[in-house]
Scaffold this active site. Structure first.
Site, PDB file in Angstrom:
ATOM      1  N   GLY A 177       0.871  -1.357  -0.105  1.00 16.49           N
ATOM      2  CA  GLY A 177       0.108  -0.081   0.006  1.00 16.49           C
ATOM      3  C   GLY A 177       0.798   1.201  -0.029  1.00 16.49           C
ATOM      4  O   GLY A 177       2.047   1.423  -0.612  1.00 16.49           O
ATOM      5  N   SER A 178       0.299   2.296   0.635  1.00 11.21           N
ATOM      6  CA  SER A 178       0.833   3.623   0.652  1.00 11.21           C
ATOM      7  C   SER A 178       2.503   3.723   1.299  1.00 11.21           C
ATOM      8  O   SER A 178       3.169   4.734   1.004  1.00 11.21           O
ATOM      9  CB  SER A 178       0.115   4.564   1.323  1.00 11.21           C
ATOM     10  OG  SER A 178      -1.211   4.768   0.305  1.00 11.21           O
ATOM     11  N   THR A 179       2.672   2.795   2.014  1.00 11.46           N
ATOM     12  CA  THR A 179       3.950   2.682   2.491  1.00 11.46           C
ATOM     13  C   THR A 179       5.268   2.770   1.604  1.00 11.46           C
ATOM     14  O   THR A 179       6.297   2.909   1.699  1.00 11.46           O
ATOM     15  CB  THR A 179       4.480   1.521   3.433  1.00 11.46           C
ATOM     16  OG1 THR A 179       4.069   0.348   2.525  1.00 11.46           O
ATOM     17  CG2 THR A 179       3.362   1.359   4.666  1.00 11.46           C
TER      18      THR A 179
END
Length: 668
Positions: free
Chosen positions: A413-415
């Site tokens: 995801g956004s990591t």
């Protein structure tokens, strides 16, 4: 004249015949005998070469079967028998014995054996047969061995090597537990057997078998089952039953239990299949062997080598034993981990038993300080053996405590966004201070995308959206556009530079992170999805933590290690970002916590910086899927370690901020 020719021919024929039937010398016979000996052909040796005196003294069983059994029991290999040849001009007298020095060499399970004995051959007439025959006795098996003696094997058990954390704190040790047992004369209520059997995961039949052993006397303590020292409830309940007691016993112990279970693993009784595979390595029925985790991965180092001693027992009272061969015991190695056991436990406890995984990595050395799979299991119980019912309950537990999550890979995801930003900045396509005007909740490049659109969670993000705002608001559209600007080739090359597609050398196998199933990006839509850690992208939790370390070290990523003996600071990747790029990302990730949607990590205990992420796992036809929540963080004032944490099914718990709060507990 004709008669004279015939007579001459007959004489020549008799001379030739005499030459063909020349009597074998004692040396000839000994050479034949030794040839059979080297092949362990004991029947031929007995039948064809032993003299009458020897056969009268030793039955075939004492010669053939005994030697074969000794070879099998002692694992005799590489038998090499030779003799010292006599001078060439030696003349043999049939009235006198023929003596030869015989040299014997062999390898046994307890080491090599080598000796010399004098072997005698005697000339004997046996009806129409005559020749030289061997005079034998058991000392040709081993020196000083006699017919009534017994050969014994002692096995001195090697101590299994222990596993310690980086501070010498034990995490897998040869500790202690308890034998729960019965004193028959005090156990007067047979109805209590059912209760005891249930407590100890055994059966009434098994208890009866233990009590009916030949050695059992009414006043004796009869062990029924072992129990871990930490299993207070079982111990207390058992000893309350009249006639049941507990005695201390040595056993493998895992002091950190569930929190380190997937790292340490456990040992258990060797299975029939394992025994078949490893019998040549000296394993025997009833031995313990590593079954999971480091106990399994480091089995050959931890196991050690049992001591073995072969000796001769004389029947006469007071006789001294005679040593034949001895292999000294070699205890297993002590292995020290890079793990900090207290940090590990703190991290595990912070996850509150939720399904997920965490890894903490030292950015300056690559050392793995914590490696968690939650929930765990109690390795102490596994070592002692679970009942079928207990194992089935663990298998069917929806939280899947037996599944090792830190070995797997997940959509990050956004990591991934700080990595995407770093690649763009280093490529020169992303200018962190330049803003982009983004309106609405969704965006697509053009009509060629059809129904596909990039969505963002916070359309309220102020325009123009620059890198700092994009990180704070975790704006998918911003990062999708940046990925399109740099192009698939540049983006893939950048991700490969960060180690995607590479297998991390690690004692416990870790799944490799991937850009996609094929390692390529086939479309602009896939490029957009991959820019914010979705599509077909997967990342291992150790790798995810490592990917953030270049932002602290100004460009260097060190190889993750788990064993303290490994060299610190092994450069895995370098020159990933400039000092300027790293500083920009550090500032942005601090703002994510202070101004963004990781408020649960905005704590007084430490000025945390990091990035949240959510990956939705939606099956075809579902409007809403399960969500894995991520948070990768570090103390911006004292970045001793980068902590990456993932919790499953956070869709109803506040999403990734829920994970940020758990991670913050570690720093508190």
């Amino acid at each position: 004249m004709k008669k004279m020719i015939i007579a001459v021919m007959a004489a020549v024929f008799l001379l030739v015949l005499a030459g063909c039937n020349k009597q074998a010398t004692p040396e000839d016979r000994l050479a034949e005998y030794i040839s059979h000996w080297n092949k362990s052909e004991f029947t031929e040796m007995y039948d064809e070469y032993l003299n009458e005196g020897t056969k009268g003294a030793y039955e075939p069983a004492q010669f053939i079967e005994r030697q074969q059994k000794i070879q099998d029991d002692l694992g005799i290999e590489n038998l090499e028998v030779s003799y010292t040849q006599p001078p060439e001009d030696t003349e043999w007298n049939e009235e006198e014995p023929a003596d030869f020095p015989v040299q014997v060499k062999m390898d046994t399970i307890a080491g090599p054996v080598e000796f010399e004995q004098q072997m005698t051959l005697l000339f004997e007439e046996r009806g129409e047969e005559e020749g030289w025959f061997v005079e034998w006795n058991p000392s040709f098996i081993f020196p000083q061995l006699e017919a009534e003696d017994k050969i014994r094997i002692d096995r001195i058990k090697a101590a299994r090597g222990e596993i310690l954390d980086r501070n010498n704190v034990p995490v897998a040790i040869n500790g202690g537990g308890f034998n729960i047992g019965i004193v028959p004369e005090k156990f007067t209520d047979d109805a209590k057997k059912e209760e005891l059997a249930k407590l100890l995961n055994t059966t009434v039949e098994a208890i009866d078998n233990d009590l009916n052993q030949n050695w059992v006397q009414p006043e004796m303590f009869v062990p029924i089952a072992k129990v871990a020292r930490t299993d207070d409830k079982v111990i207390d309940a058992a000893v309350k039953i009249p006639g049941v007691g507990a005695q201390k016993t040595s056993m493998r112990e895992y002091p950190y239990g569930e929190s380190l279970s997937h790292v340490t693993g456990y040992i258990g009784s060797i299975t029939a299949e394992q025994l078949e595979e490893r019998k040549a390595d000296g394993y025997a029925a009833g031995d313990m062997i590593g079954r999971q985790g480091l106990e399994q991965a480091l089995e050959d180092r931890l196991r050690g080598k049992d001591g073995l001693k072969i000796w001769i027992e004389k029947p006469a009272e007071g006789s001294e034993p005679i040593d034949v061969a001895e292999q000294p015991v070699e205890d297993g190695e002590t292995v020290q981990l890079t793990i900090d056991a207290e940090l590990q436990k703190t991290t595990y406890d912070a996850m509150k038993g939720e399904p997920g995984t965490s890894a903490a990595v030292n950015p300056e050395t690559g050392e793995t300080l914590a490696l968690v799979s939650s929930p765990g299991f109690d390795p102490n119980r596994f070592m002692l053996g679970l009942s079928g019912e207990q194992y089935k309950a663990l298998e069917e537990d929806p939280a899947t405590p037996l599944f090792n999550r830190f070995k797997a890979a997940y959509a990050p995801g956004s990591t991934l966004k700080p990595v995407t930003a770093a690649i763009g900045m280093e490529a020169g396509t992303l200018k962190p201070a330049e803003g982009i005007t983004i309106n609405g909740e969704t965006w697509q490049k053009d009509a060629s995308w059809g129904d596909y659109k990039v969505s963002r969670l916070h359309p309220e993000a102020p325009n123009p959206v620059d890198l700092n705002i994009a990180l704070v608001y975790s704006d998918n559209i911003y990062f999708a556009q940046q990925a399109l600007n740099m192009g698939a080739e540049t983006f893939i090359a950048g991700l490969n530079d960060y180690g995607f597609g590479e297998t991390i050398e690690f004692p416990i196998g870790l799944a490799a992170s991937q850009i996609s199933n094929e390692g390529t990006i086939a479309s602009a839509g896939q490029l957009a999805d991959t820019s914010f850690g979705q599509g077909q992208m997967l990342a291992n939790i150790v790798h995810l933590a490592s990917m953030y370390t270049p932002f602290i070290t100004d460009g260097t990523m060190y190889k993750p290690t788990l064993l303290l003996e490994e060299e610190d600071g092994q450069v895995w990747k370098e020159g990933l970002v400039s000092a300027e790029t790293a500083a920009t990302l550090r500032e942005g990730m601090r703002n994510v916590v202070v101004d963004g949607y990781a408020q649960s990590a905005n704590i007084d205990a430490a000025p945390l910086a990091g990035k949240t992420g959510t990956a939705e796992l939606k099956a075809a036809g579902e409007e809403r899927g399960k969500e894995n929540g991520f948070f990768v963080t570090y103390d911006s004032a004292n970045p001793d370690f980068v902590l990456a944490m993932m919790i499953e099914n956070v869709e109803d718990n506040g999403g990734s901020d829920y994970v940020a709060g758990m991670a913050a507990e570690v720093f508190k």
